[in-house]
Design a protein around this motif. Structure first.
Motif, PDB file in Angstrom:
ATOM      1  N   ASP A  80      10.864  -4.583  18.762  1.00  0.00           N
ATOM      2  CA  ASP A  80      11.330  -3.387  18.052  1.00  0.00           C
ATOM      3  C   ASP A  80      11.849  -3.741  16.666  1.00  0.00           C
ATOM      4  O   ASP A  80      11.576  -3.043  15.691  1.00  0.00           O
ATOM      5  CB  ASP A  80      12.424  -2.680  18.846  1.00  0.00           C
ATOM      6  CG  ASP A  80      11.894  -2.035  20.114  1.00  0.00           C
ATOM      7  OD1 ASP A  80      10.651  -1.874  20.220  1.00  0.00           O
ATOM      8  OD2 ASP A  80      12.711  -1.697  20.997  1.00  0.00           O
ATOM      9  N   LEU A  81      12.602  -4.834  16.572  1.00  0.00           N
ATOM     10  CA  LEU A  81      13.132  -5.242  15.267  1.00  0.00           C
ATOM     11  C   LEU A  81      12.019  -5.681  14.326  1.00  0.00           C
ATOM     12  O   LEU A  81      12.075  -5.410  13.128  1.00  0.00           O
ATOM     13  CB  LEU A  81      14.149  -6.371  15.435  1.00  0.00           C
ATOM     14  CG  LEU A  81      15.487  -5.959  16.049  1.00  0.00           C
ATOM     15  CD1 LEU A  81      16.367  -7.179  16.248  1.00  0.00           C
ATOM     16  CD2 LEU A  81      16.183  -4.944  15.164  1.00  0.00           C
ATOM     17  N   ARG A  82      11.018  -6.333  14.835  1.00  0.00           N
ATOM     18  CA  ARG A  82       9.893  -6.712  13.977  1.00  0.00           C
ATOM     19  C   ARG A  82       9.162  -5.481  13.471  1.00  0.00           C
ATOM     20  O   ARG A  82       8.694  -5.461  12.348  1.00  0.00           O
ATOM     21  CB  ARG A  82       8.922  -7.606  14.739  1.00  0.00           C
ATOM     22  CG  ARG A  82       9.417  -9.009  14.868  1.00  0.00           C
ATOM     23  CD  ARG A  82       8.397  -9.885  15.522  1.00  0.00           C
ATOM     24  NE  ARG A  82       8.897 -11.254  15.611  1.00  0.00           N
ATOM     25  CZ  ARG A  82       8.411 -12.159  16.411  1.00  0.00           C
ATOM     26  NH1 ARG A  82       7.395 -11.861  17.213  1.00  0.00           N
ATOM     27  NH2 ARG A  82       8.915 -13.369  16.450  1.00  0.00           N
ATOM     28  N   GLY A  83       9.080  -4.454  14.301  1.00  0.00           N
ATOM     29  CA  GLY A  83       8.428  -3.215  13.879  1.00  0.00           C
ATOM     30  C   GLY A  83       9.227  -2.502  12.812  1.00  0.00           C
ATOM     31  O   GLY A  83       8.675  -1.924  11.881  1.00  0.00           O
ATOM     32  N   VAL A  84      10.551  -2.535  12.903  1.00  0.00           N
ATOM     33  CA  VAL A  84      11.411  -1.857  11.928  1.00  0.00           C
ATOM     34  C   VAL A  84      11.445  -2.629  10.620  1.00  0.00           C
ATOM     35  O   VAL A  84      11.398  -2.050   9.535  1.00  0.00           O
ATOM     36  CB  VAL A  84      12.845  -1.706  12.494  1.00  0.00           C
ATOM     37  CG1 VAL A  84      13.816  -1.264  11.429  1.00  0.00           C
ATOM     38  CG2 VAL A  84      12.836  -0.719  13.646  1.00  0.00           C
ATOM     39  N   LEU A  85      11.515  -3.938  10.685  1.00  0.00           N
ATOM     40  CA  LEU A  85      11.662  -4.753   9.485  1.00  0.00           C
ATOM     41  C   LEU A  85      10.346  -5.103   8.815  1.00  0.00           C
ATOM     42  O   LEU A  85      10.339  -5.696   7.747  1.00  0.00           O
ATOM     43  CB  LEU A  85      12.402  -6.047   9.831  1.00  0.00           C
ATOM     44  CG  LEU A  85      13.838  -5.864  10.360  1.00  0.00           C
ATOM     45  CD1 LEU A  85      14.426  -7.210  10.709  1.00  0.00           C
ATOM     46  CD2 LEU A  85      14.698  -5.159   9.345  1.00  0.00           C
ATOM     47  N   ALA A  86       9.244  -4.739   9.407  1.00  0.00           N
ATOM     48  CA  ALA A  86       7.951  -5.064   8.812  1.00  0.00           C
ATOM     49  C   ALA A  86       7.763  -4.261   7.530  1.00  0.00           C
ATOM     50  O   ALA A  86       8.096  -3.081   7.465  1.00  0.00           O
ATOM     51  CB  ALA A  86       6.826  -4.754   9.797  1.00  0.00           C
ATOM     52  N   PRO A  87       7.256  -4.892   6.471  1.00  0.00           N
ATOM     53  CA  PRO A  87       7.045  -4.148   5.227  1.00  0.00           C
ATOM     54  C   PRO A  87       5.934  -3.118   5.412  1.00  0.00           C
ATOM     55  O   PRO A  87       4.909  -3.387   6.022  1.00  0.00           O
ATOM     56  CB  PRO A  87       6.635  -5.223   4.218  1.00  0.00           C
ATOM     57  CG  PRO A  87       6.104  -6.334   5.058  1.00  0.00           C
ATOM     58  CD  PRO A  87       6.854  -6.277   6.360  1.00  0.00           C
ATOM     59  N   VAL A  88       6.193  -1.953   4.866  1.00  0.00           N
ATOM     60  CA  VAL A  88       5.221  -0.871   4.971  1.00  0.00           C
ATOM     61  C   VAL A  88       4.263  -0.996   3.805  1.00  0.00           C
ATOM     62  O   VAL A  88       4.659  -0.968   2.647  1.00  0.00           O
ATOM     63  CB  VAL A  88       5.927   0.500   4.952  1.00  0.00           C
ATOM     64  CG1 VAL A  88       4.917   1.615   5.013  1.00  0.00           C
ATOM     65  CG2 VAL A  88       6.911   0.580   6.101  1.00  0.00           C
ATOM     66  N   VAL A  89       3.008  -1.161   4.093  1.00  0.00           N
ATOM     67  CA  VAL A  89       1.990  -1.272   3.064  1.00  0.00           C
ATOM     68  C   VAL A  89       1.217   0.032   3.056  1.00  0.00           C
ATOM     69  O   VAL A  89       0.552   0.380   4.026  1.00  0.00           O
ATOM     70  CB  VAL A  89       1.043  -2.459   3.350  1.00  0.00           C
ATOM     71  CG1 VAL A  89      -0.040  -2.542   2.306  1.00  0.00           C
ATOM     72  CG2 VAL A  89       1.840  -3.742   3.417  1.00  0.00           C
ATOM     73  N   ALA A  90       1.346   0.751   1.934  1.00  0.00           N
ATOM     74  CA  ALA A  90       0.654   2.033   1.833  1.00  0.00           C
ATOM     75  C   ALA A  90      -0.757   1.780   1.319  1.00  0.00           C
ATOM     76  O   ALA A  90      -0.957   1.170   0.274  1.00  0.00           O
ATOM     77  CB  ALA A  90       1.403   2.961   0.890  1.00  0.00           C
ATOM     78  N   THR A  91      -1.721   2.244   2.043  1.00  0.00           N
ATOM     79  CA  THR A  91      -3.098   2.126   1.593  1.00  0.00           C
ATOM     80  C   THR A  91      -3.502   3.485   1.051  1.00  0.00           C
ATOM     81  O   THR A  91      -3.518   4.475   1.783  1.00  0.00           O
ATOM     82  CB  THR A  91      -4.023   1.732   2.753  1.00  0.00           C
ATOM     83  OG1 THR A  91      -3.863   2.669   3.810  1.00  0.00           O
ATOM     84  CG2 THR A  91      -3.683   0.338   3.257  1.00  0.00           C
ATOM     85  N   PRO A  92      -3.797   3.561  -0.242  1.00  0.00           N
ATOM     86  CA  PRO A  92      -4.154   4.857  -0.812  1.00  0.00           C
ATOM     87  C   PRO A  92      -5.503   5.332  -0.292  1.00  0.00           C
ATOM     88  O   PRO A  92      -6.413   4.543  -0.076  1.00  0.00           O
ATOM     89  CB  PRO A  92      -4.204   4.576  -2.317  1.00  0.00           C
ATOM     90  CG  PRO A  92      -4.455   3.112  -2.427  1.00  0.00           C
ATOM     91  CD  PRO A  92      -3.816   2.493  -1.207  1.00  0.00           C
ATOM     92  N   LEU A  93      -5.586   6.620  -0.086  1.00  0.00           N
ATOM     93  CA  LEU A  93      -6.839   7.189   0.389  1.00  0.00           C
ATOM     94  C   LEU A  93      -7.850   7.309  -0.746  1.00  0.00           C
ATOM     95  O   LEU A  93      -9.032   7.125  -0.552  1.00  0.00           O
ATOM     96  CB  LEU A  93      -6.586   8.560   1.019  1.00  0.00           C
ATOM     97  CG  LEU A  93      -5.679   8.529   2.262  1.00  0.00           C
ATOM     98  CD1 LEU A  93      -5.429   9.942   2.745  1.00  0.00           C
ATOM     99  CD2 LEU A  93      -6.305   7.699   3.349  1.00  0.00           C
ATOM    100  N   GLU A  94      -7.364   7.664  -1.949  1.00  0.00           N
ATOM    101  CA  GLU A  94      -8.235   7.772  -3.125  1.00  0.00           C
ATOM    102  C   GLU A  94      -7.753   6.764  -4.149  1.00  0.00           C
ATOM    103  O   GLU A  94      -6.562   6.542  -4.297  1.00  0.00           O
ATOM    104  CB  GLU A  94      -8.168   9.174  -3.710  1.00  0.00           C
ATOM    105  CG  GLU A  94      -8.665  10.240  -2.750  1.00  0.00           C
ATOM    106  CD  GLU A  94      -8.521  11.641  -3.350  1.00  0.00           C
ATOM    107  OE1 GLU A  94      -8.176  11.741  -4.541  1.00  0.00           O
ATOM    108  OE2 GLU A  94      -8.741  12.585  -2.616  1.00  0.00           O
ATOM    109  N   PRO A  95      -8.671   6.162  -4.879  1.00  0.00           N
ATOM    110  CA  PRO A  95      -8.213   5.213  -5.892  1.00  0.00           C
ATOM    111  C   PRO A  95      -7.429   5.940  -6.973  1.00  0.00           C
ATOM    112  O   PRO A  95      -7.778   7.033  -7.406  1.00  0.00           O
ATOM    113  CB  PRO A  95      -9.501   4.614  -6.439  1.00  0.00           C
ATOM    114  CG  PRO A  95     -10.584   5.562  -6.054  1.00  0.00           C
ATOM    115  CD  PRO A  95     -10.118   6.278  -4.834  1.00  0.00           C
ATOM    116  N   GLU A  96      -6.345   5.309  -7.385  1.00  0.00           N
ATOM    117  CA  GLU A  96      -5.525   5.900  -8.434  1.00  0.00           C
ATOM    118  C   GLU A  96      -6.191   5.675  -9.779  1.00  0.00           C
ATOM    119  O   GLU A  96      -6.847   4.660 -10.001  1.00  0.00           O
ATOM    120  CB  GLU A  96      -4.141   5.258  -8.426  1.00  0.00           C
ATOM    121  CG  GLU A  96      -3.368   5.535  -7.160  1.00  0.00           C
ATOM    122  CD  GLU A  96      -2.001   4.878  -7.194  1.00  0.00           C
ATOM    123  OE1 GLU A  96      -1.586   4.425  -8.284  1.00  0.00           O
ATOM    124  OE2 GLU A  96      -1.380   4.818  -6.144  1.00  0.00           O
TER     125      GLU A  96
END
Length: 118
Positions: A80-96
């Motif tokens: 659970d702690l690994r899930g909370v502390l894991a960095p969230v990497v946002a993958t964009p759906l459309e290229p910016e």
């Protein structure tokens, strides 16, 4: 390895059988109220062995069960702690779009047509 286990248990059974045949005598046990029970010596030794073994095995299994539960709880907490502390990497759906826009292509510059000429 399995062969060695089978050999060990067969050897142990053979030794127990030889001991049983060599000591097949009756032993008088004085019970309460003046009762006397005559029991074979190998049976008496086996019962005595079980009286010592069973509580020890129950204690050992209880300790193992408790430690297994504590380990499972610790592993769940860690997951659970690994899930909370894991960095969230946002993958964009459309290229910016790029931050700096390239300059527009130059348009054709109109030229002045002299009057009366072609």
């Amino acid at each position: 390895m399995q062969f060695l286990k089978i050999l060990f248990w067969c050897l142990l059974a053979f030794v127990a059988a030889v001991f049983t045949l060599g000591n097949w005598t009756t032993v008088p046990l004085k019970l309460w109220g003046g009762l006397i029970a005559e029991v074979n010596l190998p049976l008496l030794l086996f019962i005595t062995f079980l009286i010592g073994l069973v509580p020890t095995m129950l204690y050992y299994n209880a300790i193992r069960w408790r430690l297994r539960n504590r380990l499972a709880t610790s592993e769940r907490t860690l997951a659970d702690l690994r899930g909370v502390l894991a960095p969230v990497v946002a993958t964009p759906l459309e290229p910016e779009p790029p931050a700096i826009q390239p300059p527009p292509a130059p348009a054709a510059i109109p030229t002045a047509v002299p009057p009366g000429g072609a």
